[in-house]
Enzyme design. Sequence first.
Site, short mmCIF file in Angstrom:
data_model
loop_
_atom_site.label_atom_id
_atom_site.label_comp_id
_atom_site.label_asym_id
_atom_site.label_seq_id
_atom_site.Cartn_x
_atom_site.Cartn_y
_atom_site.Cartn_z
N ASN A 1 0.87 -1.18 0.00
CA ASN A 1 0.00 0.00 0.00
C ASN A 1 0.91 1.23 0.00
O ASN A 1 1.50 1.56 1.02
CB ASN A 1 -0.89 -0.02 1.26
CG ASN A 1 -1.70 1.25 1.42
OD1 ASN A 1 -1.82 2.05 0.49
ND2 ASN A 1 -2.26 1.44 2.61
N LYS B 1 0.03 4.26 -0.31
CA LYS B 1 -0.65 5.44 0.25
C LYS B 1 -0.45 6.64 -0.68
O LYS B 1 -0.37 6.46 -1.89
CB LYS B 1 -0.16 5.72 1.67
CG LYS B 1 -0.16 4.47 2.54
CD LYS B 1 0.07 4.78 3.98
CE LYS B 1 0.24 3.49 4.75
NZ LYS B 1 0.11 3.66 6.19
N HIS C 1 -9.55 1.29 4.89
CA HIS C 1 -8.27 1.46 5.60
C HIS C 1 -8.48 2.42 6.77
O HIS C 1 -9.28 3.36 6.67
CB HIS C 1 -7.22 2.01 4.63
CG HIS C 1 -5.83 1.97 5.19
ND1 HIS C 1 -5.39 2.89 6.11
CD2 HIS C 1 -4.80 1.11 5.00
CE1 HIS C 1 -4.15 2.60 6.45
NE2 HIS C 1 -3.77 1.52 5.79
N GLU D 1 -6.85 4.81 7.80
CA GLU D 1 -6.60 6.22 7.48
C GLU D 1 -7.82 6.84 6.81
O GLU D 1 -8.12 8.02 6.99
CB GLU D 1 -5.33 6.35 6.63
CG GLU D 1 -4.09 6.12 7.47
CD GLU D 1 -2.89 5.57 6.73
OE1 GLU D 1 -2.86 5.59 5.49
OE2 GLU D 1 -1.96 5.08 7.43
N GLU E 1 -5.50 -4.94 10.62
CA GLU E 1 -4.46 -3.95 10.82
C GLU E 1 -4.73 -3.18 12.12
O GLU E 1 -5.54 -2.24 12.12
CB GLU E 1 -4.43 -2.95 9.67
CG GLU E 1 -4.18 -3.55 8.31
CD GLU E 1 -3.57 -2.54 7.36
OE1 GLU E 1 -2.44 -2.76 6.93
OE2 GLU E 1 -4.20 -1.50 7.09
N GLY F 1 2.53 2.11 10.66
CA GLY F 1 3.53 3.16 10.51
C GLY F 1 4.27 3.53 11.78
O GLY F 1 4.95 4.56 11.82
N SER G 1 3.32 -2.35 10.30
CA SER G 1 4.77 -2.40 10.54
C SER G 1 5.41 -3.75 10.17
O SER G 1 6.35 -4.19 10.83
CB SER G 1 5.09 -2.02 11.98
OG SER G 1 4.71 -0.68 12.23
C1 PEP Z 1 -0.82 0.15 6.01
O1 PEP Z 1 -0.96 1.35 5.94
O2 PEP Z 1 -1.68 -0.59 5.48
C2 PEP Z 1 0.33 -0.38 6.73
C3 PEP Z 1 0.29 -1.61 7.12
O3 PEP Z 1 1.38 0.48 6.95
P1 PEP Z 1 2.83 0.13 7.60
O4 PEP Z 1 3.27 -1.19 7.00
O5 PEP Z 1 3.69 1.25 7.21
O6 PEP Z 1 2.62 0.00 9.06
#
Ligand code: PEP
Length: 261
Positions: free
Chosen positions: A18, A20, A106, A108, A176, A182, A221
Amino acid sequence: MSSNAPGAASVKPMVVGNWKMNGLKAALSEALAVDEALAEAGATVGSEVMICPPATLVMVMSELSGKGGMTVGGQDCHTAETGAHTGDVSAEMLADAGATAVILGHSERRADHGETDQLVRQKVVAAHRAGLVAIVCVGETIGQRNAALTLDVVSRQLAGSLPDEATAANTVIAYEPVWAIGTGLTPQVTDVAEVHAMIRSRLRERFGEDGEGMRILYGGSVKPSNAAELMGVDHVNGALVGGASLKAKDFLGIVDVYRQK
Ligand code: PEP
């Protein structure tokens, strides 16, 4: 723990990047490097590999890649097919640009755009209408985890975000934890196992055989150094990767977990 959970032996894992709101044309070289590495690895790759770039790059990325079987997805879509929705992109437009899937709900988008489970469910219906696989994200905040609400929150998001016609072929779940996205933080593997087992059992109850085969990705992460441990948990059928998907070397380090050597 084994990744071959009972009844899930035939589930092909999936590793999804992803990007973003990151990536100009110059970043396409990273996606092409992934596709080329997949082409070299051939049948040994062991997973389906996808990158979801910003909408501006979906068409060019899908036209340039594919040699190694890498697929391309969107990061969101509108519920309608066309219309007066300035700035939005429909599922049909993503499919027309070469996407085969779209990330929906998601955290976000839930936080920045107030997306509710009901809206996410309508977007999943739109994705299916356009022939896209819906990658549906669920996960708790740190406050909810500290209040021991994780299972309730995830269960409620799952029930509300999925339409009845979801199948193993057209829908993928991504668990998630919001606090792990992040941040460099990851849950204990026992916590990941508990949530994925609960998701699997809810999917089975609602969708039967399809619930057994629906892929459940872990996201938050994931990086090359922790991917093997996280991907080894029962009912973890792949990863949704943010930051570490921006560089081919890091992303391929995660994809490598499923490589048949
Ligand atoms: C995400 O935004 O879907 C995600 C998992 O981000 P990160 O791997 O950077 O934590």
